[in-house]
Design an enzyme around this catalytic site. Structure first.
Site, mmCIF file in Angstrom:
data_model
loop_
_atom_site.group_PDB
_atom_site.id
_atom_site.type_symbol
_atom_site.label_atom_id
_atom_site.label_comp_id
_atom_site.label_asym_id
_atom_site.label_seq_id
_atom_site.Cartn_x
_atom_site.Cartn_y
_atom_site.Cartn_z
ATOM 1 N N SER B 186 -14.254 16.020 -33.856
ATOM 2 C CA SER B 186 -15.163 15.011 -34.576
ATOM 3 C C SER B 186 -14.667 14.685 -35.904
ATOM 4 O O SER B 186 -15.133 13.573 -36.363
ATOM 5 C CB SER B 186 -16.377 15.661 -34.750
ATOM 6 O OG SER B 186 -16.442 16.803 -35.588
ATOM 7 N N HIS B 214 -19.198 14.846 -28.706
ATOM 8 C CA HIS B 214 -18.594 13.554 -29.290
ATOM 9 C C HIS B 214 -18.023 12.865 -28.155
ATOM 10 O O HIS B 214 -17.295 11.853 -28.431
ATOM 11 C CB HIS B 214 -17.644 13.629 -30.425
ATOM 12 C CG HIS B 214 -18.398 14.202 -31.634
ATOM 13 N ND1 HIS B 214 -19.151 13.320 -32.493
ATOM 14 C CD2 HIS B 214 -18.497 15.548 -31.974
ATOM 15 C CE1 HIS B 214 -19.505 14.075 -33.489
ATOM 16 N NE2 HIS B 214 -19.314 15.187 -33.057
ATOM 17 N N LYS B 245 -26.346 12.608 -30.670
ATOM 18 C CA LYS B 245 -25.353 11.793 -30.602
ATOM 19 C C LYS B 245 -25.513 10.600 -29.384
ATOM 20 O O LYS B 245 -26.554 9.583 -29.828
ATOM 21 C CB LYS B 245 -23.781 12.408 -30.636
ATOM 22 C CG LYS B 245 -23.912 13.535 -31.705
ATOM 23 C CD LYS B 245 -22.545 14.220 -31.740
ATOM 24 C CE LYS B 245 -22.462 15.582 -32.297
ATOM 25 N NZ LYS B 245 -23.313 15.582 -33.711
HETATM 26 C C1 PLP Z 1 -18.611 19.197 -32.003
HETATM 27 C C2 PLP Z 1 -20.047 19.531 -32.379
HETATM 28 N N1 PLP Z 1 -20.461 20.575 -31.903
HETATM 29 C C3 PLP Z 1 -21.794 20.748 -32.086
HETATM 30 C C4 PLP Z 1 -22.455 19.897 -33.073
HETATM 31 C C5 PLP Z 1 -24.115 20.154 -33.361
HETATM 32 O O1 PLP Z 1 -24.830 19.292 -32.911
HETATM 33 P P1 PLP Z 1 -26.459 19.030 -33.563
HETATM 34 O O2 PLP Z 1 -26.362 18.097 -34.445
HETATM 35 O O3 PLP Z 1 -27.160 18.710 -32.044
HETATM 36 O O4 PLP Z 1 -26.956 20.284 -34.096
HETATM 37 C C6 PLP Z 1 -21.798 18.807 -33.696
HETATM 38 C C7 PLP Z 1 -22.767 17.757 -34.484
HETATM 39 O O5 PLP Z 1 -22.415 17.954 -35.689
HETATM 40 C C8 PLP Z 1 -20.198 18.591 -33.414
HETATM 41 O O6 PLP Z 1 -19.774 17.668 -33.828
#
Ligand code: PLP
Lengths: 79, 397
Positions: B186, B214, B245
């Protein structure tokens, strides 16, 4: 430090990260003396792993604060 | 008394130093009103949103909102507890069924956030005597899952197949191993060479978890993620995702075809010792996931605007984090924190909100202005965004 050969190779690996040009010793402290941040430490660990063909588990790192402690850990992991 | 917060003095000084240069706080942006998935009022100004994860533009979808309103009326404002202890609401099952259909899996477990999904899956799957092998650029929730587990944690260099191979080769052949990967990383927006990484993991007898946070909705035939696009559905054991997202609400999940998967609900602390999603949130997520199954037009538009933004910024002379647009994250590289924050501030003054990212969220030494678009953006929006980037740069002199 347990093993002079390990120490010498370790010093060579650390040298590129030794921005202040300190004289390295077993007591050199990664955070306080070399001022390595956690991300730089990760790079150094990967290089150490490759040098000795070992895995250095992340859970081990908090206990390795000085160059001497890393040398001892390498010796142990090398078995 | 030893002040426990004194260890943060250096950080406090750095942050105030940053603000003293006269810029707005990149970590304290307030959306005073949200006009649409692509516009909000920030500092009283109508601002183009180029830094949300609202990839599929679902936040204001009328069916999604209607489903949430109805569930709010029917079930009340909160779940007031854990599903294991205090009960499941029908919308929780509804969204889990939608996920099973979306991913074509036999099981789906919904968590309260994606962070907790990773925390729970990683820490519960890998226990004492097992090994977790993770990519160096893994999300904080994966690293924290490692800390919470009693497993040995081994890191390999980002997206480096040979490095993973070497590290797996050093582990005991019969030990339990979990390789943790992400479809899209990300920060830089680069995608993983999953075919090669997964093949290596399988060769060494490891199970594989892929976080597709993502990628949901716009990679692979059914929008399941990069692993689907690369034909790896039979080889990936667990997929983790988020509702925060592409789905446009909040929540996290893990899906799998493993016959014993459901037992994790009773063993996983980040699932059983925290409140489940409010039923209204579960209902919005279900409505959104079902619409994402048939969102071909949105998906095509998201790719079109993302490619156009990458091409436009590159043509305007910005240094891009990836040579080509690999995902819906289009990141611009800058040399250091000062120049990044200065440009970020100018962009906000020009009515553009994007993200300023720096270590440790980014790899060492990397400073980014991260842009992410939404299926609700148009190609005209992209032209406007690029011209405001150029104007913001010019105003820095
Ligand atoms: C790769 C990845 N995994 C997990 C998450 C966590 O998701 P959430 O916002 O639902 O806690 C994110 C988000 O920031 C992320 O970028």
């Amino acid at each position: 430090m347990t093993d002079q050969a390990i120490a010498a190779r370790l010093f060579a690996l650390i040298e590129p990260f030794n921005r202040k040009g300190l004289a390295l010793s077993a007591d050199t402290h990664f955070a306080n003396d070399l001022e390595l941040d956690s991300l730089t430490v990760m790079d150094l660990v990967a290089n150490i792993e490759d040098e000795w063909d070992i895995n250095m588990p992340l859970n081990m790192l908090p206990d390795l604060e000085t160059v001497g402690q890393v040398a001892d850990a390498v010796a142990k992991l090398k078995g | 008394m030893h002040d426990l917060l004194s260890k943060f003095d250096g950080f406090i000084a750095e942050h105030s130093g940053l603000l003293a240069t006269g810029v707005r706080d990149p970590f304290g942006v307030v959306m005073e009103r949200v006009l649409s998935p692509t516009r909000a009022i920030i500092n009283g100004r109508d601002t183009m949103l180029v830094g949300t994860y609202n990839y599929m533009g679902m936040t204001f979808d009328p069916d999604v909102i209607a489903a949430g309103k109805q569930a709010l009326e029917d079930y009340g404002a909160g779940s007031t507890g854990s599903r294991v202890l205090n009960g499941t609401f029908t919308p929780h099952l509804g969204v889990e069924n939608a996920l099973k259909e979306f991913y074509g899996t036999t099981s789906a477990i919904v968590f309260s956030t994606g962070y907790q999904a990773n925390l729970g899956m990683v820490s519960t799957l890998a226990g004492k005597g097992d090994y977790i092998i993770l990519d160096a650029d893994s999300h904080a929730s994966i690293y924290d899952g490692c800390k919470l587990s009693n497993a040995e944690v081994v890191r390999f260099r980002h997206n480096n197949v040979a490095d993973l191979d070497k590290r797996l080769g050093r582990l005991p052949a019969d030990a339990g191993k979990l390789v943790v990967l992400e479809g899209v990383y990300s920060m830089l927006g680069d995608i993983a060479p999953l075919q090669e990484l997964v093949a290596v993991a399988k060769r060494h007898g490891a199970m594989v978890l892929v976080d597709e946070a993502h990628a949901m909705g716009f990679f692979g035939q059914h929008g399941r993620g990069v692993y689907e696009e690369l034909g790896l559905e039979a080889d990936v054991d667990f997929v983790v995702g988020t509702f925060s997202k592409s789905v446009g609400t909040v929540g996290g999940f893990a899906v799998s075809n493993h016959p014993k998967f459901e037992i994790l609900r009773l063993l996983c602390n980040p699932y059983r010792f925290t409140a489940s999603l409010p039923p209204a949130v579960a209902a919005t997520a279900e409505a959104s996931v079902r619409k994402l199954m048939v969102a071909d037009e949105k998906r095509a538009n998201l790719w079109a605007v993302s490619r156009a933004l990458h091409g436009g910024l590159k043509a305007a002379g910005f240094q891009m984090a990836t040579e080509t647009p690999e995902s819906a994250i289009i990141a611009v590289l800058l040399p250091d924190q000062i120049s990044t924050v200065a440009m970020w501030h100018q962009l906000l003054e020009h009515g553009i909100y994007c993200n300023m990212s720096r270590p440790p969220a980014t790899p060492a030494g990397i400073f980014l202005l991260r842009c992410s678009l939404s299926a609700a953006h148009t190609l005209d929006d992209v032209t406007e965004i690029v011209s405001r980037f150029v104007a913001a740069r010019a105003s820095l002199g």
